[in-house]
Structures are given as C-alpha cells and as structure tokens.
Enzyme design. Sequence first.
Site, PDB file in Angstrom:
ATOM      1  N   ASP A   1      -3.077   2.574  -2.216  1.00  0.00           N
ATOM      2  CA  ASP A   1      -3.562   1.203  -2.063  1.00  0.00           C
ATOM      3  C   ASP A   1      -5.079   1.124  -2.250  1.00  0.00           C
ATOM      4  O   ASP A   1      -5.752   2.144  -2.387  1.00  0.00           O
ATOM      5  CB  ASP A   1      -3.136   0.698  -0.665  1.00  0.00           C
ATOM      6  CG  ASP A   1      -2.749  -0.772  -0.691  1.00  0.00           C
ATOM      7  OD1 ASP A   1      -3.176  -1.495  -1.607  1.00  0.00           O
ATOM      8  OD2 ASP A   1      -2.023  -1.208   0.231  1.00  0.00           O
TER       9      ASP A   1
ATOM     10  N   ASP B   1      -0.004  -9.318  -3.712  1.00  0.00           N
ATOM     11  CA  ASP B   1       1.321  -9.110  -3.109  1.00  0.00           C
ATOM     12  C   ASP B   1       2.285 -10.266  -3.377  1.00  0.00           C
ATOM     13  O   ASP B   1       1.903 -11.432  -3.338  1.00  0.00           O
ATOM     14  CB  ASP B   1       1.186  -8.958  -1.589  1.00  0.00           C
ATOM     15  CG  ASP B   1       0.548  -7.627  -1.220  1.00  0.00           C
ATOM     16  OD1 ASP B   1       0.095  -6.905  -2.125  1.00  0.00           O
ATOM     17  OD2 ASP B   1       0.510  -7.325  -0.016  1.00  0.00           O
TER      18      ASP B   1
HETATM   19  C1  GLA Z   1      -1.243  -4.080   0.394  1.00  0.00           C
HETATM   20  C2  GLA Z   1      -0.251  -3.743  -0.696  1.00  0.00           C
HETATM   21  C3  GLA Z   1       1.155  -3.990  -0.181  1.00  0.00           C
HETATM   22  C4  GLA Z   1       1.410  -3.159   1.064  1.00  0.00           C
HETATM   23  C5  GLA Z   1       0.361  -3.429   2.102  1.00  0.00           C
HETATM   24  C6  GLA Z   1       0.428  -2.458   3.256  1.00  0.00           C
HETATM   25  O1  GLA Z   1      -1.241  -5.432   0.677  1.00  0.00           O
HETATM   26  O2  GLA Z   1      -0.507  -4.483  -1.850  1.00  0.00           O
HETATM   27  O3  GLA Z   1       2.108  -3.703  -1.183  1.00  0.00           O
HETATM   28  O4  GLA Z   1       1.437  -1.805   0.710  1.00  0.00           O
HETATM   29  O5  GLA Z   1      -0.948  -3.341   1.574  1.00  0.00           O
HETATM   30  O6  GLA Z   1      -0.563  -2.678   4.212  1.00  0.00           O
END
Ligand code: GLA
Length: 656
Positions: free
Chosen positions: A414, A470
Amino acid sequence: MFARQSLFQKNNLFIFLSAALMLLSFSCSQKKPVSVVWLDELGAEPAIEGWGESQANKSVDGNPLTIAGQSFERGLGTHAEGRYRIKLDGKAKSFHALVGVDDEIKKTQQGAERASVEFIVSATDKKNNKKIIWKSGVMKAGEPAREVNVELKGFVYLDLIVSDAGDGMPYDHADWCEAKIEYLGMKPEAVKPYVSKPYILTPPAPPEPRINGPKVFGVRPGSPFLFTIPATGERPMTFEAEGLPAGLKLDGSTGQITGVVDKPGTYLVKLIARNRLGTAERTLRLEVGDKICLTPPMGWNSWNCWGCSVTAENVRQSARAMVEKGLINYGWTYINIDDCWHGKRDPKTGEIRSNEKFPDMKALADYVHSLGLKIGLYTDCGPKTCAGYEGSEGHEEQDIMTYAKWGYDYVKIDWCYCEGKDPRVAYKKFGDAIKKAPRDIVFSICNWGRENPWEWGESVGGNLWRTTGDITDTWVSMSRIGFGQAGLSKYAGPGHWNDPDMLVVGKVGWGPDLRPTRLTPDEQYTHISLWCLLAAPLLIGCPIEQMDDFTLGLLTNVEVLEVDQDPLGRQADRVAEGENYQVWAKEMEDGSRAVGLFNLDPYDHMKIRVNFSDLGLGSGSYRVRDLWRQKDLGTFSKYFEAEVAPHGVVLIRIFP
Ligand code: GLA
C-alpha cells in the site's frame, strides 16, 4: 324606446355572460388550482448519489443545507454523481430550486479547493425525447446559490442530475434547496431506480468431469510449485497428468501438483480428470521461466468484508469455504490477508511479527497450502500501514524474506504515509527483494494509480497495480472505476495487470458488521462481466462461508471466467458508446471476441447493438453465444443487438 329597451337587454346579456364566465373560470380554477410539491416531500430514498446517502432537508453529511453562508430549510442534500427522476403527466408547470455546493466541505482546505459540480436539469417529453433544459455551469465551494426556474409543460419525466464537472467526485456535496414543482394534474412522483430480484443465470456444473481454470501457468525455476487441477463434476474424482517436467508430482486423489522444477522451458502437460461418469482432458501450458502470474490472480481478500477486524479464524473460514463451496474447482486460488495483521518488530533483529489476532503466520500459510490454495498478505511502503500498523519502510527486503520464510505467495503493498516518495524507487525495493526470494511471490502494487503505475509497474517487478482509489459497493463507485479503465489495455498482459480493485459482491462491510452489497443483481452481473473483460485480478471481498447461491453463481460461471483467464491476456477496450450505454470488447486467444453490452441507465431497459466492424470482424456470419446463460443465440452478420436491463449487461462471445 325599442332601441333603449334593446340596449337595456343587451346590457343585461353582457352582465349575465360576464358573470357566467367569471363563475366558470372560478369553478375551473377551483377544480385545478396550482399545487406545489417539494422535492424533500418526494423523499431522499429514490436518489442516486456517488457517495454517502442523500438526505431530505439536510446535507449529505447531515448538516443544515447551507450554500455560501445562506441556510435553507427545505431541499435535498446529495453528492455527485447524482440522479433523481420525477414522473410527471405533461401538465406540470414549473420547477424551481436554488443550487450549489454545500459549505460543509469547506471544513478542510482540500474540500474547499477540490469540490466542483454541475447541476443539470433534463426532461423527457411524451415522444421520449430527452433534452437538457437547464445547466448551472461549473460551481465551486463558496459560490452563491444559482437559481433554476424552468417550465415543465409537456414533459413526462424530470431528471435532476449532479455531475462531477469532469474533475472527479471527491468533496462534491451538492444541494438542491427550496426545490419544488408547481403542477396542475397528477401529483409528481419520484421514480425509483430499477431493481430486480436476484436471478441466477449460471447453469449448474454437469456431473461429468470438466477441467476449468487457467490454461497457462508460470513458475520460476527452483521455486516451490503448487497447482491444484480445478475440475468440477461428481466426486470421487481421480487425476492424472502426462508430461510433467522432472521435479513435479501429482496427488491423484486431490489433483494437487507439487514439487520444484529446475529446468526452464515450456512444458505441455495433459491433465486428466475421471469420475464414474466419464473423463475430461485439457492441456496446461507450463512456463518455467522468470514470469509468474500469467493470468490475472483469482482469490479472496479480507478487506472489503472484515476490514481491520479480520482474524486468523476469518481467514481460515474463507479458505475452507473456498474448497467446500467448490470455488477451488473454478481456479479460485489466493487467500489474502489485508491490513491489520502486523504486530511489533523484534527489537533485536527488526523482524516483523504478527499481532495477537494472528498467532502463527506460518501455521496459517501451511493450513491454506494443505487445502491446495495459496496465501497472501499486505504491507505498506511507508512507516505505517493505512490502518496505522507497522509498515515496511526501511525493512523492504527483510520483510519479503520473512514472508517467504512463512510461505506466503502474494504481497499487496500500500501507499499510505508515502506521499512525497517516488513510487518507482519505493516499489522497486520490494520488487528487487521478491526477485531474490526463494519462492514465487505475486507483487501487487497498491498506490491508487498515483503517477500512472501502468507505465512503470512492470519494470519495478509488479504483477498488478491498482489504477484508482478504493472501490465501494455502489453503482457509481463500481461503474466509474470499471468504465474508467478505458485506454489502459495496452499496459495489461501475461504477468502484469491493471487492477481496478477488489470485488464488492456478497456481504461486505469493512468491519465486523456485514451487510449485503448495495449493488443490484444487474449491477453485480455488470461488475463481474466488466472485470472479466478487463482481465482484472479477481479478488472476492465477502466471507466465502457466508456466500449465498446468487453470489456463488456470479463467481462460478466457467465461460465468464474464461474471458478473464484467457491465455492471450488482452484487456478489453471500449469500442462504442452512447449517452447511456457502452460496448466493450476483447480478443480471445482463439480469435473470437468477448463483448459486453452495458446499459448505464438506472431506469430504463435499452436495446444495445454491437457492429461487427467495430470489432475488426469482416463481413460474413458469426456464431454468437450468451456467456452467462452458456447458450448459443444463433448466427448473425453485420451486427448483434440485445435488450439490456437498467445497469445490466449482456455478455457474449462472437466466433468467426
Ligand atoms: C487502502 C487500500 C485498500 C486497503 C486499505 C487497508 O485504502 O487501497 O485496498 O488495503 O488501505 O487499510
């Protein structure tokens, strides 16, 4: 005298007629006075919004409706991309409102700078002609409300639209204040978006053996090998494999192929599955070389369901259910733990350890492997993960080696707390470590599309990279991400994939409390069809042990999954589009075309056509097959046309 009398009579007649007319018009206006209905009275529930939930008489965040310091008692607080449809009878008079960006987004500087929307009022007449009757122009935070005042005579639908003004949706809190319709006839009614009952299209798997899953598989020489032959059909079933390279062996009762291959090369392995009803055969092309992930990874990830509440037990349950519900027989492989497993580092060695919810990371990996599945985990290139756990900054190689020691097959990395870094440099550290690791690890770059990872992701060792922020379980989120992949096809191919984020089907919740996805059944068919056309990584975001039959049907259609897993590795392109529809297509290894006809309208069914010339197919006739129903539809020349449900899809394959 006569004349006077006649004048007198004429006067009387005039008075009488005027009185009658006045009476008539009075009684008419008595029957049809102008009535008013306020938008908030029609309710917030039928509204479609891109984020949050629209509210009557409140902003989308639940505050008093406020535009540029002016508060309003009535109206609808919503969020771009927003839609609200109202049914009229042709006799409505006018629509009035004061519109603007809600002041609540000015709380943060980002919000104040980035919010921008456009309000659009569109109307449909009796002949089904749609036209835009008012546009606000782009509106930003702090601008005084603009007034809409439009005539509605003759229209049968009124659509109130909030667009993102072309710069993305963040902070686009939009208010329709003092919004009301004046009408004479029928009281205007809010129209709810179309929602059907769940309907299963995937035919049940036949009892005879059938080998599914990828037709090509990559492994590096010297890496531990695990491939479970995915086959449906009645059990017991036995397996054979002819032409396995030296170093590999097959367990004839589980179908698991394990071992280590040292010699690079291409091996054509004949897989055989038998049960009491018959035999199935299929060739698997084994590429022993430096490339892995030759088809998009298929599996499960804990984030969209459990969020930070995930435990080792949740992971075990989904793994077990992957086998028990038969998903493993379709090629579903990876069981991935997302954020929130990290503990503290060993103070002496710096080695990462898991937290109390994950008592033994290696034992968990061994368990998942024993089921014939693979396992993945998550970390972050910064000092902390997005949820605030220990990140991998400064420990890139050490962490990869620890994951390898534990037996992990996949790592998602990430981008939280990494702003300011060059992602090429940050991610290359992991890529280089993965190259050195003593096992194959799929490398998933998750920096939300920052600095176009499709342009450099492969060069730093990435097998997949997120292209956007996301996903969440709404039409606006899913469709914007999915249809937003246009133009990226040239970056996808065997070993390196664009990642439009994980699936939002089944039960989701991003925490301990789960609820069914808010996508309608048709939207879910669109989601899976589009992701398969895009050759996207498929990561199920619901607890598999809680999966219902509808969701299982969505995820176990061999002909649909074949579109995703096709060995050519092409990602679909948009080949045609109109105001409310899109057509996407990709070429398959056998020369056929997989085509999705997508209806983007939330309310109406629509006939959508694909012209064969748009697919690069010449004149002649072609066999067309409906992939969800697994049924031939006939032969067609020049074009194919189908009726498509609102927010739904017809997914076909066209065979020359
Ligand atoms: C980010 C990523 C998600 C998930 C969260 C976890 O937002 O894009 O896919 O992994 O972190 O905290």
